[in-house]
Scaffold this motif. Structure first.
Motif, PDB file in Angstrom:
ATOM      1  N   UNK A   6     -48.143 -25.094  47.067  1.00  0.00           N
ATOM      2  CA  UNK A   6     -47.045 -24.603  46.220  1.00  0.00           C
ATOM      3  C   UNK A   6     -46.325 -25.742  45.501  1.00  0.00           C
ATOM      4  N   UNK A   7     -47.084 -26.687  44.962  1.00  0.00           N
ATOM      5  CA  UNK A   7     -46.516 -27.831  44.234  1.00  0.00           C
ATOM      6  C   UNK A   7     -45.753 -28.837  45.100  1.00  0.00           C
ATOM      7  N   UNK A   8     -45.823 -28.676  46.414  1.00  0.00           N
ATOM      8  CA  UNK A   8     -45.202 -29.664  47.297  1.00  0.00           C
ATOM      9  C   UNK A   8     -46.303 -30.424  48.024  1.00  0.00           C
ATOM     10  N   UNK A   9     -46.162 -31.743  48.071  1.00  0.00           N
ATOM     11  CA  UNK A   9     -47.148 -32.561  48.783  1.00  0.00           C
ATOM     12  C   UNK A   9     -46.687 -32.668  50.236  1.00  0.00           C
ATOM     13  N   UNK A  10     -47.579 -32.292  51.157  1.00  0.00           N
ATOM     14  CA  UNK A  10     -47.211 -32.279  52.573  1.00  0.00           C
ATOM     15  C   UNK A  10     -48.202 -33.143  53.354  1.00  0.00           C
ATOM     16  N   UNK A  11     -47.668 -33.980  54.237  1.00  0.00           N
ATOM     17  CA  UNK A  11     -48.533 -34.774  55.120  1.00  0.00           C
ATOM     18  C   UNK A  11     -47.912 -34.779  56.504  1.00  0.00           C
ATOM     19  N   UNK A  12     -48.750 -34.819  57.553  1.00  0.00           N
ATOM     20  CA  UNK A  12     -48.186 -34.793  58.905  1.00  0.00           C
ATOM     21  C   UNK A  12     -47.261 -35.982  59.165  1.00  0.00           C
ATOM     22  N   UNK A  13     -46.150 -35.716  59.851  1.00  0.00           N
ATOM     23  CA  UNK A  13     -45.253 -36.801  60.267  1.00  0.00           C
ATOM     24  C   UNK A  13     -45.954 -37.576  61.370  1.00  0.00           C
TER      25      UNK A  13
ATOM     26  N   UNK B 162     -52.903 -17.225  50.742  1.00  0.00           N
ATOM     27  CA  UNK B 162     -51.912 -16.770  49.752  1.00  0.00           C
ATOM     28  C   UNK B 162     -52.143 -17.423  48.386  1.00  0.00           C
ATOM     29  N   UNK B 163     -53.199 -18.248  48.285  1.00  0.00           N
ATOM     30  CA  UNK B 163     -53.512 -18.901  46.998  1.00  0.00           C
ATOM     31  C   UNK B 163     -52.593 -20.057  46.687  1.00  0.00           C
ATOM     32  N   UNK B 164     -51.909 -20.583  47.719  1.00  0.00           N
ATOM     33  CA  UNK B 164     -50.928 -21.647  47.458  1.00  0.00           C
ATOM     34  C   UNK B 164     -51.445 -23.043  47.804  1.00  0.00           C
ATOM     35  N   UNK B 165     -52.620 -23.105  48.422  1.00  0.00           N
ATOM     36  CA  UNK B 165     -53.172 -24.410  48.810  1.00  0.00           C
ATOM     37  C   UNK B 165     -54.063 -24.907  47.677  1.00  0.00           C
ATOM     38  N   UNK B 166     -53.567 -25.888  46.929  1.00  0.00           N
ATOM     39  CA  UNK B 166     -54.330 -26.295  45.741  1.00  0.00           C
ATOM     40  C   UNK B 166     -55.127 -27.580  45.942  1.00  0.00           C
ATOM     41  N   UNK B 167     -54.684 -28.440  46.878  1.00  0.00           N
ATOM     42  CA  UNK B 167     -55.422 -29.692  47.089  1.00  0.00           C
ATOM     43  C   UNK B 167     -55.372 -30.097  48.557  1.00  0.00           C
ATOM     44  N   UNK B 168     -56.469 -30.669  49.020  1.00  0.00           N
ATOM     45  CA  UNK B 168     -56.506 -31.340  50.316  1.00  0.00           C
ATOM     46  C   UNK B 168     -57.255 -32.645  50.081  1.00  0.00           C
ATOM     47  N   UNK B 169     -56.658 -33.764  50.478  1.00  0.00           N
ATOM     48  CA  UNK B 169     -57.382 -35.018  50.329  1.00  0.00           C
ATOM     49  C   UNK B 169     -57.013 -36.020  51.424  1.00  0.00           C
ATOM     50  N   UNK B 170     -57.984 -36.885  51.706  1.00  0.00           N
ATOM     51  CA  UNK B 170     -57.763 -37.967  52.660  1.00  0.00           C
ATOM     52  C   UNK B 170     -57.272 -39.191  51.913  1.00  0.00           C
ATOM     53  N   UNK B 171     -56.529 -40.069  52.640  1.00  0.00           N
ATOM     54  CA  UNK B 171     -55.981 -41.284  52.030  1.00  0.00           C
ATOM     55  C   UNK B 171     -56.276 -42.470  52.925  1.00  0.00           C
TER      56      UNK B 171
ATOM     57  N   UNK C 250     -54.574 -33.468  38.860  1.00  0.00           N
ATOM     58  CA  UNK C 250     -54.386 -33.234  40.288  1.00  0.00           C
ATOM     59  C   UNK C 250     -53.623 -34.404  40.899  1.00  0.00           C
ATOM     60  N   UNK C 251     -52.863 -34.093  41.943  1.00  0.00           N
ATOM     61  CA  UNK C 251     -52.071 -35.138  42.608  1.00  0.00           C
ATOM     62  C   UNK C 251     -52.993 -36.250  43.121  1.00  0.00           C
ATOM     63  N   UNK C 252     -54.102 -35.857  43.744  1.00  0.00           N
ATOM     64  CA  UNK C 252     -55.046 -36.849  44.279  1.00  0.00           C
ATOM     65  C   UNK C 252     -55.580 -37.776  43.196  1.00  0.00           C
ATOM     66  N   UNK C 253     -55.888 -37.217  42.036  1.00  0.00           N
ATOM     67  CA  UNK C 253     -56.411 -38.022  40.918  1.00  0.00           C
ATOM     68  C   UNK C 253     -55.346 -38.999  40.419  1.00  0.00           C
ATOM     69  N   UNK C 254     -54.124 -38.512  40.320  1.00  0.00           N
ATOM     70  CA  UNK C 254     -53.028 -39.349  39.814  1.00  0.00           C
ATOM     71  C   UNK C 254     -52.768 -40.518  40.776  1.00  0.00           C
ATOM     72  N   UNK C 255     -52.808 -40.221  42.067  1.00  0.00           N
ATOM     73  CA  UNK C 255     -52.569 -41.273  43.061  1.00  0.00           C
ATOM     74  C   UNK C 255     -53.679 -42.322  43.031  1.00  0.00           C
ATOM     75  N   UNK C 256     -54.915 -41.862  42.930  1.00  0.00           N
ATOM     76  CA  UNK C 256     -56.043 -42.806  42.910  1.00  0.00           C
ATOM     77  C   UNK C 256     -55.989 -43.687  41.661  1.00  0.00           C
TER      78      UNK C 256
END
Ligand code: PLP
Length: 358
Positions: free
Chosen positions: A240-247, A288-297, A325-331
């Motif tokens: 949903x346009x929020x980037x989430x990573x485990x604490x 719910x169609x809200x998961x748009x990206x999953x990537x490793x870093x 995509x967020x992943x592309x922008x970060x890379x």
């Protein structure tokens, strides 16, 4: 130069036998390596010597009880030939955090960085000029006490060697959420870059590959519910346009790429959440169609895009990454900083000062 690092140059360079357009990952090594010894409570014998094997005692403690930690980092080159290190002080700090958990001594962080400058400066010609290629740097510390007994060693060795690596263009990764094996538990050594963590991951990784997946999505060891990491990378979700990573909670490696992503995302105005995230939440977001990206870093790939993620009997297929995509922008940002084509406003890139020449 604060430290007196003795340099013995190799008589012959292996460089002419390397095809920079075709480098097998992790199998080509540069001409020199740095070594230091911890004896009688202090670090001594700072040397850069020709790269090569050395002998160890059969009772070497690291081989038996696993007192061994390491780092992984890269040196790159700009178009005009300037060698760059990225956030070397972060790696100096992390190897000490890892060492501390394994009851090993601190290595002076300024010596770590000075050794990098001297070593990389000397073997600068080994940094491949090709875009996306780099010189991989492997610092490591291990117990070399020569006795049998589960006790901290009284002697240690710190070494740094390097080797050129080609561009890392991983194909999108197929992931399986692991519910039998665990990578790390709270209170264990997951937050340390300890050699044993990687040994323990080999069997589950082999089984995952045999089942048709590329990498494992590691879940927590108590409930197999909270997401930890992916393979040997930290993991990011865009929901949903929020980037989430485990604490981080003691069981997750505090990746330096992960930290760099936090800065870049905040600077670019993304919503970022660092918090516990469950596999159920990811499944629900996908449904719910809200998961748009999953990537490793991680240092090696920077961004490894996940094409699909399987949890129990559900395969979740992710849309391909595009230019926005967020992943592309970060890379793009990290690659640009490494190549010197993006202005380094955060003072992350450290020009290698050539203190010794080959
Ligand atoms: C287990 C694990 N997690 C995450 C990472 C990513 O860390 P970094 O971004 O510092 O390379 C690595 C690689 O170093 C790793 O081995």
């Amino acid at each position: 130069m604060k430290y007196n690092i003795k340099v013995t140059k190799s008589k012959e360079s292996g460089l002419s036998s390397v095809d920079f357009d075709n480098i097998p990952f992790g199998r080509v090594f540069s001409d020199h390596m740095f070594t230091a010894d911890y004896i009688d409570g202090e670090w001594t014998n700072f040397e850069i010597v020709p790269f090569g094997p050395f002998s160890i005692h059969p009772a070497c403690l690291a081989l038996h009880y696993g007192q061994a930690v390491f780092e992984g980092m890269k040196a790159s080159k700009t178009a005009d030939g300037q060698a760059l290190l990225m956030r070397p002080e972060m790696h100096a700090r992390r190897i000490n955090n890892s060492a501390s958990r394994l009851c090993m001594p601190d290595f002076p962080e300024d010596l770590f960085v000075e050794a990098l400058h001297q070593l990389i400066g000397l073997d600068e010609a080994w940094i491949p000029p090709q875009t996306g290629s780099a010189l991989y740097i492997r610092p490591f510390m291990f117990a070399n006490g020569e006795f049998i007994g589960v006790a901290p060693s009284d002697t240690y060795k710190m070494m740094i060697f390097t080797g050129p690596v080609g561009p890392y263009y991983p194909k999108p990764v197929r992931l399986i959420a692991e519910e039998e094996y665990v990578r790390a538990v709270k209170g264990g050594v997951g937050e340390a870059k300890a050699a044993g963590n990687y040994g323990a991951s080999l069997l589950p990784a082999k089984k995952a590959r045999e089942a048709g997946y590329d990498q494992i999505l590691w879940l927590d060891g108590n409930e197999f519910k909270y997401i930890q990491e992916v393979g040997t990378m930290n993991i990011f979700f865009v929901i949903d346009d929020t980037v989430v990573t485990p604490a981080t909670d003691g069981a997750i490696l505090k990746g330096i790429t992960r930290d760099s992503f936090f800065h870049i995302l905040r600077d670019k105005g993304y919503r970022l959440e660092e918090r516990p995230i469950t596999i159920d939440e990811v499944v629900q977001a996908h449904n719910a169609g809200k998961l748009t990206e999953v990537f490793g870093a991680g240092t090696a790939a920077v961004v490894a895009k996940v094409s699909d993620l399987t949890y129990r009997d559900q395969e979740m297929v992710l849309p391909p990454l595009d230019e926005n995509s967020v992943g592309t922008i970060l890379k793009r940002e990290i690659d640009g900083l490494r190549a010197g084509t993006i202005v380094d406003t955060r003072n992350w890139m450290v020009p290698v000062s050539k203190m010794v020449t080959a």
